[in-house]
Design an enzyme around this catalytic site. Structure first.
Site, mmCIF file in Angstrom:
data_model
loop_
_atom_site.group_PDB
_atom_site.id
_atom_site.type_symbol
_atom_site.label_atom_id
_atom_site.label_comp_id
_atom_site.label_asym_id
_atom_site.label_seq_id
_atom_site.Cartn_x
_atom_site.Cartn_y
_atom_site.Cartn_z
ATOM 1 N N GLY A 9 0.690 -1.083 0.171
ATOM 2 C CA GLY A 9 -0.001 0.044 0.066
ATOM 3 C C GLY A 9 1.188 1.274 0.122
ATOM 4 O O GLY A 9 1.895 1.184 -0.675
ATOM 5 N N GLY A 12 4.429 0.409 2.255
ATOM 6 C CA GLY A 12 5.097 -0.616 1.290
ATOM 7 C C GLY A 12 5.550 -0.329 -0.001
ATOM 8 O O GLY A 12 6.821 -0.677 -0.269
ATOM 9 N N LYS A 173 5.271 4.777 20.481
ATOM 10 C CA LYS A 173 4.534 5.321 19.288
ATOM 11 C C LYS A 173 3.117 5.195 19.262
ATOM 12 O O LYS A 173 2.335 6.081 19.160
ATOM 13 C CB LYS A 173 5.068 4.809 17.976
ATOM 14 C CG LYS A 173 4.530 5.297 16.830
ATOM 15 C CD LYS A 173 5.245 5.325 15.569
ATOM 16 C CE LYS A 173 4.719 6.301 14.432
ATOM 17 N NZ LYS A 173 4.366 5.749 13.068
ATOM 18 N N ASN A 177 -0.107 7.815 18.873
ATOM 19 C CA ASN A 177 -1.206 7.646 18.133
ATOM 20 C C ASN A 177 -2.553 7.366 19.089
ATOM 21 O O ASN A 177 -3.767 7.852 18.639
ATOM 22 C CB ASN A 177 -0.997 6.252 17.270
ATOM 23 C CG ASN A 177 0.092 6.395 16.465
ATOM 24 O OD1 ASN A 177 0.857 5.443 16.258
ATOM 25 N ND2 ASN A 177 0.260 7.327 15.609
ATOM 26 N N ASN A 181 -4.798 10.167 17.442
ATOM 27 C CA ASN A 181 -5.520 9.701 16.195
ATOM 28 C C ASN A 181 -7.175 9.340 16.286
ATOM 29 O O ASN A 181 -7.833 10.091 15.637
ATOM 30 C CB ASN A 181 -5.099 8.343 15.724
ATOM 31 C CG ASN A 181 -3.636 8.440 15.366
ATOM 32 O OD1 ASN A 181 -2.956 9.083 15.572
ATOM 33 N ND2 ASN A 181 -3.341 7.284 14.299
ATOM 34 N N ARG A 239 -3.330 15.333 8.646
ATOM 35 C CA ARG A 239 -4.806 14.705 8.812
ATOM 36 C C ARG A 239 -4.359 13.279 9.372
ATOM 37 O O ARG A 239 -3.654 12.658 8.335
ATOM 38 C CB ARG A 239 -5.836 14.384 7.702
ATOM 39 C CG ARG A 239 -6.057 15.838 6.960
ATOM 40 C CD ARG A 239 -6.796 15.786 5.846
ATOM 41 N NE ARG A 239 -8.211 15.712 6.227
ATOM 42 C CZ ARG A 239 -9.126 16.649 6.636
ATOM 43 N NH1 ARG A 239 -8.385 17.823 6.576
ATOM 44 N NH2 ARG A 239 -10.341 16.626 6.892
ATOM 45 N N GLU A 253 -7.124 1.323 12.873
ATOM 46 C CA GLU A 253 -6.396 0.452 13.629
ATOM 47 C C GLU A 253 -6.382 0.621 15.167
ATOM 48 O O GLU A 253 -5.665 0.220 15.765
ATOM 49 C CB GLU A 253 -4.555 0.508 13.317
ATOM 50 C CG GLU A 253 -4.454 0.110 11.958
ATOM 51 C CD GLU A 253 -3.057 0.427 11.413
ATOM 52 O OE1 GLU A 253 -2.262 -0.693 11.166
ATOM 53 O OE2 GLU A 253 -2.610 1.652 11.717
HETATM 54 N N1 NDP Z 1 1.429 5.419 5.416
HETATM 55 C C1 NDP Z 1 2.320 6.010 6.390
HETATM 56 O O1 NDP Z 1 2.973 7.189 6.236
HETATM 57 C C2 NDP Z 1 2.704 5.131 7.590
HETATM 58 C C3 NDP Z 1 2.209 3.777 7.770
HETATM 59 N N2 NDP Z 1 2.456 3.222 8.972
HETATM 60 C C4 NDP Z 1 1.782 2.058 9.402
HETATM 61 O O2 NDP Z 1 2.004 0.823 8.158
HETATM 62 C C5 NDP Z 1 1.106 0.030 8.050
HETATM 63 C C6 NDP Z 1 0.482 0.171 6.559
HETATM 64 O O3 NDP Z 1 -0.020 1.425 6.388
HETATM 65 P P1 NDP Z 1 -0.331 2.157 4.906
HETATM 66 O O4 NDP Z 1 0.699 1.613 3.893
HETATM 67 O O5 NDP Z 1 -0.574 3.363 5.142
HETATM 68 O O6 NDP Z 1 -1.800 1.347 4.628
HETATM 69 P P2 NDP Z 1 -2.187 0.862 3.280
HETATM 70 O O7 NDP Z 1 -3.960 0.418 3.490
HETATM 71 O O8 NDP Z 1 -1.888 2.033 2.196
HETATM 72 O O9 NDP Z 1 -1.404 -0.337 3.051
HETATM 73 C C7 NDP Z 1 -1.544 -1.631 3.133
HETATM 74 C C8 NDP Z 1 -1.756 -2.621 1.831
HETATM 75 O O10 NDP Z 1 -1.810 -3.815 2.255
HETATM 76 C C9 NDP Z 1 -2.752 -4.715 1.556
HETATM 77 N N3 NDP Z 1 -2.830 -6.072 1.890
HETATM 78 C C10 NDP Z 1 -3.300 -6.256 3.049
HETATM 79 N N4 NDP Z 1 -3.263 -7.386 3.403
HETATM 80 C C11 NDP Z 1 -2.889 -8.018 2.118
HETATM 81 C C12 NDP Z 1 -2.445 -9.351 1.667
HETATM 82 N N5 NDP Z 1 -2.759 -10.367 2.431
HETATM 83 N N6 NDP Z 1 -2.019 -9.381 0.305
HETATM 84 C C13 NDP Z 1 -1.797 -8.526 -0.332
HETATM 85 N N7 NDP Z 1 -2.069 -7.516 0.093
HETATM 86 C C14 NDP Z 1 -2.433 -6.897 1.131
HETATM 87 C C15 NDP Z 1 -3.903 -3.576 1.414
HETATM 88 O O11 NDP Z 1 -4.822 -4.009 0.513
HETATM 89 P P3 NDP Z 1 -6.276 -3.316 0.703
HETATM 90 O O12 NDP Z 1 -6.129 -1.737 0.353
HETATM 91 O O13 NDP Z 1 -7.037 -4.080 -0.311
HETATM 92 O O14 NDP Z 1 -6.626 -3.489 2.212
HETATM 93 C C16 NDP Z 1 -3.285 -2.229 1.338
HETATM 94 O O15 NDP Z 1 -2.987 -2.128 -0.084
HETATM 95 C C17 NDP Z 1 0.081 0.457 9.034
HETATM 96 O O16 NDP Z 1 0.203 -0.375 10.052
HETATM 97 C C18 NDP Z 1 0.152 1.848 9.182
HETATM 98 O O17 NDP Z 1 -0.186 2.525 10.552
HETATM 99 C C19 NDP Z 1 3.410 3.509 9.789
HETATM 100 C C20 NDP Z 1 3.867 4.652 9.643
HETATM 101 C C21 NDP Z 1 3.935 5.614 8.304
HETATM 102 C C1 KPL Z 2 2.039 10.935 14.417
HETATM 103 C C2 KPL Z 2 0.736 10.957 13.610
HETATM 104 C C3 KPL Z 2 -0.420 11.211 14.781
HETATM 105 C C4 KPL Z 2 0.924 12.011 12.624
HETATM 106 O O1 KPL Z 2 -0.124 12.044 11.947
HETATM 107 C C5 KPL Z 2 0.618 9.169 13.050
HETATM 108 O O2 KPL Z 2 1.345 8.652 13.215
HETATM 109 C C6 KPL Z 2 -0.760 9.057 12.342
HETATM 110 O O3 KPL Z 2 -1.422 10.009 11.716
HETATM 111 O O4 KPL Z 2 -0.761 7.954 12.529
#
Ligand code: NDP
Ligand code: KPL
Length: 290
Positions: A9, A12, A173, A177, A181, A239, A253
């Site tokens: 996503g 990743g 962390k 959150n 959040n 946001r 989450e």
């Molecule tokens: N984005 C950020 O800036 C940050 C995110 N995080 C943490 O990282 C994690 C991911 O966040 P984020 O990237 O924003 O979330 P996303 O929803 O953008 O990414 C997760 C992805 O994984 C896919 N997925 C889930 N299960 C499977 C599977 N079994 N096979 C294939 N694909 C799968 C989802 O698909 P589908 O959409 O269909 O569910 C989605 O595309 C969370 O825990 C978040 O809190 C931490 C720090 C920063």
């Molecule tokens: C630190 C913060 C609150 C920044 O927006 C965050 O990690 C989130 O949005 O999940």
């Protein structure tokens, strides 16, 4: 070195892009529209990096050396079950919330915990915005592997450090959150409003107090109120991820953030009413009470 991104996503895709740019062999495991876009158009990165990558994207995990887990916390168990069918040396969670590493440790021998403040958003399937450079902390949760992940991330230009107390860092962390959040998600405000609006700060302080007590019982002395205030001010225009999830009608989450504090508080026999109320309110919105 073959690196697998399990859950390509926002986060990743960003980490995968940085690894690809450094020359690593990267496989993206994705699903739905994101899988289709990655397979047909490749990965577009905008923001702090402007680049297009042709990528290998698959629907099921394959054998690899290292795996980064970047699904949302509620998808961890399912992802772990899929990963059990393939071979790899170690797995590293970069997720938010508490409990991901425990789930992974039930399935795998070498589990690395991770906490990252990098920021990424998906603009549309196949197009990730690199929104913020941050810090990534890694630590062995079970077995070994942290140094391997550190090495590849460092080579990819990611700010990274291996720490001895990764469990504490994950909970720290989660404290931030837990305070920011749910209030932003329920009230639909940017992070800064939490400190600007006295009524919201009053609730934030009470959540922080409960988190601090839980942390203290775990042996961690953390000024949660101050830490959350600092982050809310620093990220005042953000946001939060939970607000974004709610706005998109997606699951949050919350169970792995405030829910984790509620469960720990129960174990210690202490009060976590404010955290519990936030869990219930956010669940209410998720269920469509909106
Ligand atoms: N984005 C950020 O800036 C940050 C995110 N995080 C943490 O990282 C994690 C991911 O966040 P984020 O990237 O924003 O979330 P996303 O929803 O953008 O990414 C997760 C992805 O994984 C896919 N997925 C889930 N299960 C499977 C599977 N079994 N096979 C294939 N694909 C799968 C989802 O698909 P589908 O959409 O269909 O569910 C989605 O595309 C969370 O825990 C978040 O809190 C931490 C720090 C920063
Ligand atoms: C630190 C913060 C609150 C920044 O927006 C965050 O990690 C989130 O949005 O999940």
């Amino acid at each position: 070195m073959k690196i697998q991104i399990m859950g390509a996503g926002a986060l990743g895709s960003l980490f995968g892009a940085l690894l690809l740019k450094a020359g690593f062999d990267v496989v993206f495991v994705a699903r739905g529209e994101q899988l289709k876009a990655l397979q047909s158009r490749g990965l577009e990165v905008s923001g702090l990096m402007e680049e297009h990558f042709d990528v290998t994207a698959v629907s099921e995990p394959v054998d690899a050396d290292l795996v980064f887990l970047t699904v949302k916390a509620y998808d961890t168990e399912n992802a772990a079950r899929q990963l059990e069918k393939v071979r790899f040396r170690a797995i590293c969670s970069l997720q938010n919330g508490v409990g991901n590493e425990d789930i992974l440790a039930r399935h795998f021998d070498n589990v690395v915990g991770g906490v990252t403040t990098y920021g990424a958003n998906l603009r549309e399937p196949g197009h990730v915005i690199y929104a913020g450079e941050g810090m990534t902390l890694l630590g062995n949760f079970k077995g070994s592997g942290a140094e391997d992940f550190e090495l590849v991330l460092r080579e990819a230009g990611v700010n990274v450090e291996v720490v001895e107390d990764i469990e504490r860092r994950i909970w720290e962390k989660a404290c931030i959150n837990a305070v920011i959040n749910p209030i932003t998600a329920v009230c639909r405000v940017r992070n800064g409003k939490i400190v600007e609006v006295p009524e919201l700060w009053d609730v934030a302080r009470r959540i922080a107090g409960e988190c601090r007590e839980v942390m203290s019982r775990m042996g961690y002395d953390v000024d949660v109120e101050r830490a959350a205030k600092d982050v809310a001010v620093r990220t005042s225009m953000n946001r939060s991820s939970m607000l974004q999830d709610i706005e998109k009608g997606r699951r949050t989450e919350i169970e792995f953030i405030n829910g984790a504090f509620v469960r720990k508080a129960r174990e210690f026999g202490i009060d976590a009413t404010y955290n519990e109320i936030m869990v219930k309110l956010v669940r209410g919105i998720e269920l469509g009470v909106d």
